[in-house]
Write an enzyme that holds these catalytic residues in place. Structure first.
Site, PDB file in Angstrom:
ATOM      1  CB  THR A  19      -0.905   0.030   1.254  1.00  0.00           C
ATOM      2  OG1 THR A  19      -1.564  -1.226   1.388  1.00  0.00           O
ATOM      3  CG2 THR A  19      -1.934   1.134   1.167  1.00  0.00           C
ATOM      4  NE  ARG A  23       4.954   0.958   5.322  1.00  0.00           N
ATOM      5  CZ  ARG A  23       3.945   1.690   5.723  1.00  0.00           C
ATOM      6  NH1 ARG A  23       3.144   1.241   6.655  1.00  0.00           N
ATOM      7  NH2 ARG A  23       3.747   2.883   5.218  1.00  0.00           N
ATOM      8  CE  LYS A 127       5.752   7.236   1.028  1.00  0.00           C
ATOM      9  NZ  LYS A 127       4.410   7.678   1.288  1.00  0.00           N
ATOM     10  CG  ASP A 278       1.796   8.329  11.115  1.00  0.00           C
ATOM     11  OD1 ASP A 278       2.072   9.528  10.931  1.00  0.00           O
ATOM     12  OD2 ASP A 278       1.770   7.489  10.190  1.00  0.00           O
ATOM     13  NE  ARG A 283      -1.543   5.778   9.233  1.00  0.00           N
ATOM     14  CZ  ARG A 283      -2.046   4.569   9.313  1.00  0.00           C
ATOM     15  NH1 ARG A 283      -2.756   4.216  10.374  1.00  0.00           N
ATOM     16  NH2 ARG A 283      -1.852   3.706   8.353  1.00  0.00           N
ATOM     17  CD  GLU A 364      -5.832   6.273   2.737  1.00  0.00           C
ATOM     18  OE1 GLU A 364      -6.088   5.203   2.174  1.00  0.00           O
ATOM     19  OE2 GLU A 364      -4.698   6.574   3.138  1.00  0.00           O
ATOM     20  CD  GLU A 365      -9.716   3.088   7.388  1.00  0.00           C
ATOM     21  OE1 GLU A 365      -9.737   2.974   8.620  1.00  0.00           O
ATOM     22  OE2 GLU A 365      -8.796   2.673   6.663  1.00  0.00           O
TER      23      GLU A 365
HETATM   24  C1  VG1 Z   1      -2.860   1.314   5.805  1.00  0.00           C
HETATM   25  C2  VG1 Z   1      -4.123   2.134   5.796  1.00  0.00           C
HETATM   26  C3  VG1 Z   1      -4.169   3.019   4.566  1.00  0.00           C
HETATM   27  C4  VG1 Z   1      -2.919   3.894   4.517  1.00  0.00           C
HETATM   28  C5  VG1 Z   1      -1.683   3.018   4.595  1.00  0.00           C
HETATM   29  C6  VG1 Z   1      -0.414   3.833   4.689  1.00  0.00           C
HETATM   30  O1  VG1 Z   1      -2.823   0.462   4.687  1.00  0.00           O
HETATM   31  O2  VG1 Z   1      -5.247   1.301   5.840  1.00  0.00           O
HETATM   32  O3  VG1 Z   1      -5.333   3.800   4.602  1.00  0.00           O
HETATM   33  O4  VG1 Z   1      -2.881   4.645   3.336  1.00  0.00           O
HETATM   34  O5  VG1 Z   1      -1.739   2.181   5.752  1.00  0.00           O
HETATM   35  O6  VG1 Z   1      -0.467   4.715   5.768  1.00  0.00           O
HETATM   36  P1  VG1 Z   1      -3.226  -1.097   4.755  1.00  0.00           P
HETATM   37  O7  VG1 Z   1      -2.941  -1.644   3.403  1.00  0.00           O
HETATM   38  O8  VG1 Z   1      -2.403  -1.698   5.848  1.00  0.00           O
HETATM   39  O9  VG1 Z   1      -4.657  -1.122   5.114  1.00  0.00           O
HETATM   40  V1  VG1 Z   1       0.955   5.200   6.543  1.00  0.00           V
HETATM   41  O10 VG1 Z   1       0.584   6.319   7.625  1.00  0.00           O
HETATM   42  O11 VG1 Z   1       1.628   3.774   6.662  1.00  0.00           O
HETATM   43  O12 VG1 Z   1       1.957   5.862   5.360  1.00  0.00           O
HETATM   44 CO    CO Z   2       2.210   7.293   8.183  1.00  0.00          CO
END
Ligand code: VG1
Ligand code: CO
Length: 542
Positions: A19, A23, A127, A278, A283, A364-365
């Site tokens: 996503t 990682r 990334k 975060d 976040r 995003e949620e």
């Molecule tokens: C999670 C969240 C997604 C967000 C992603 C990266 O992904 O659900 O909404 O964009 O993390 O956020 P996943 O595939 O685990 O649901 V961050 O703050 O890691 O850059």
């Molecule tokens: Co983040």
């Protein structure tokens, strides 16, 4: 030209970005050649970096600086013209996005596993972001992945490490290396977007805030902006010094991992406004005195009120949310005559909409909100927009929420995560439910009737690219919904995310889990979650 060494290597399986970048466990990244293979594959996947300018920085987690040293030596060996690095290797994700844009760099490399814990036995990530400042879209991450499958060598300059603490520009292996203050440009951007005088007056009037940086990257940013520039009393920013393992915690701003803040905000002498960010600063969590705001509601409130901040006084061109994010923002968009887009999970899907001027605000949620000021979600930005709105409205967070629900209705929302479950079990669960989708309309359980069921596929309205299999979406009559998908950011087994929502036009005072109980039960029956996973309940509820 500087001497460089070409080192023979072989493809390493599994270097597939998820996503948000690649990682893995930190120790995996520390294996000889692992990082080098992936970095060379970035260069190869984007057509080389000769003559190009890159921004590099990370969230300061364990292995951050040593990864940056490797990346700099590999950039020098591959002929990059210049690399701009945040002092001591620090850059929040939104600040990196801003620097790429401001300095007209060709791209950037961000080191972070975001909200995942850090340390030698925890997680690391990397990334690539493109010239618009945003995460590379799928076409590019795919090209990078393909490069990892055919790599046979990488190039590196075997010189001494760079001093990342000394600001300014110097030569590094034949390439220009510029070390910049990580906060300056970002703080200046925030001053342009928001009414700092109004927020200063709010804080001077006794409005108390608590910002929890969770021992992560936003500490220095929040201290400079909230305390130094806006005059919040010293100590308003807590856990402000970034640590390589985030103080041993999960730098994930939600009621579970930011429990200290939740307790403070619900305690006897609670401040007026609480927030957290975060690991990498993209976040945000917003909580008023005794009033937690879900990220989906926060997005809707910001969409309804952004015009109160100077940077958005002209109104919004449109809004966008990830598909699993609640439909609360859709109701604002409809009422205000704005376009509203639903994209797959992950910020990379917002980039085209922002570039094309089709959306100004996205969210995003998972506690991510942002706008077209950069091309990443932005934690402190959301906090400042909230403060700006509160300063203008002269209301408490709870009052703003009550007014919002009165106008638009309340969308009860929750996400249930089942973490580290067996990958085969998780894949089978999703595959089996996917196979049944066609027959689901009309299915009923405890008064809920399924209206539609789909395997979400997104066609980008700007470039026509298609992203399929982005989550199973099941809608019930009356506006309830269940979405299920597997996480693309975890490093252990699989994480099943179950997103639950129900719209209520008039009853706003319920506990969300109680309000969602029938939807939760239907989800379990539909997918056989407890039966298949053997779990009695989710590991994390947000
Ligand atoms: C999670 C969240 C997604 C967000 C992603 C990266 O992904 O659900 O909404 O964009 O993390 O956020 P996943 O595939 O685990 O649901 V961050 O703050 O890691 O850059
Ligand atoms: Co983040």
């Amino acid at each position: 030209m500087t001497e460089h060494t070409r080192i023979a290597t072989q493809p390493i399986a599994g270097q597939k970005p998820g996503t948000s970048g690649l990682r893995k466990k930190t120790r995996v990244f520390m294996q000889p050649g692992y990082l080098e293979n992936f970095v060379q594959s970035i260069w190869n996947g984007i057509g080389g970096i000769r003559g190009r300018t890159l921004v590099v920085g990370g969230d300061g987690r364990f292995f951050n600086e040593s990864a940056i040293q490797t990346i700099l030596k590999m950039a020098a060996a591959s002929g990059a013209a210049k690399v701009i690095v945040g002092q001591n290797g620090f850059l929040s994700t939104p600040a990196a996005s801003n620097l790429i844009r401001m300095r007209k760099a060709d791209g950037g490399v961000i080191l972070s596993a975001s909200h995942n814990p850090g340390g030698p036995d925890e997680d690391f990530g990397i990334k690539y972001n493109i010239a618009n400042g945003g995460p590379a879209p799928e076409g590019i991450t795919q090209a990078i992945f393909e490069a990892t499958e055919t790599i046979d060598s990488y190039d590196i300059w075997e010189g001494p490490d760079a001093d990342l603490s000394a600001l300014g520009e110097r030569d590094f292996g034949g390439m220009a290396l510029e070390i910049v203050d990580p906060v300056d440009a970002y703080a200046a951007l925030m001053e342009q977007l928001f009414d700092f005088d109004a927020i200063r007056a709010l804080l001077a009037g006794g409005f108390r805030i608590r910002f929890d940086a969770m021992h992560a990257i936003t500490g220095p940013y929040a201290t400079e902006i909230l305390e130094n520039r806006l005059g919040a009393p010293r100590g308003s920013v807590v856990n402000a010094v970034p640590s390589p393992d985030f103080g041993g915690g999960h730098p994930d701003p939600n009621p579970v991992w930011a429990k200290d803040l939740m307790d403070a905000m619900h305690g006897p002498d609670a401040p007026d406004f609480g927030a957290a960010s975060d690991g990498d600063g993209d976040r945000n969590m917003i909580v008023g005195r005794g009033a937690y705001v879900t990220p989906s509601d926060s997005l809707a409130v910001l969409a309804a009120n952004a015009h109160l901040a100077p940077g958005y006084a002209g109104g919004l061109k449109g809004v966008a949310r990830s598909m699993p994010t609640s439909c609360a923002v859709d109701r604002v968009a409809e009422a205000r005559g704005m376009d509203c887009y639903a994209t797959p999970t992950g910020w990379k899907f917002f980039g085209n909409l922002l570039d094309a001027g089709m959306a100004t605000l996205c969210g995003e949620e998972s506690a991510g909100t942002g706008s077209d000021h950069v091309r990443e979600k932005d934690g402190l930005w959301a906090v400042l927009l909230w403060l700006n709105i509160l300063a203008v409205k002269k209301q408490s967070v709870a009052e703003v929420m009550a007014d919002h629900w009165a106008e638009f209705g309340r969308t009860y929302y929750s996400r249930h995560d089942y973490e580290a479950i067996d990958s085969d079990v998780a894949n089978r669960l999703v595959d089996d439910l996917r196979a049944e989708l066609g027959g689901l309309p009309g299915w009923t359980h405890d008064g809920l009737v399924i209206e539609s069921a789909e395997d979400f596929s997104y066609t980008d309205p700007v470039d026509g690219s298609v992203a399929a299999k982005q989550g199973l979406q099941i809608r019930f009559e009356g506006g309830a919904r269940v979405v299920m998908r597997l996480s693309g950011t975890g490093t252990e087994g699989a994480t099943l995310r179950v997103y639950l929502e129900r719209f209520d036009p008039q009853d706003f005072g319920q506990d969300p889990q109680a309000a969602l109980a029938p939807v939760i039960a239907a989800a379990d029956v539909l997918a056989g979650i407890s039966k298949r996973t053997g779990r009695t309940g989710p590991d994390v509820i947000t």
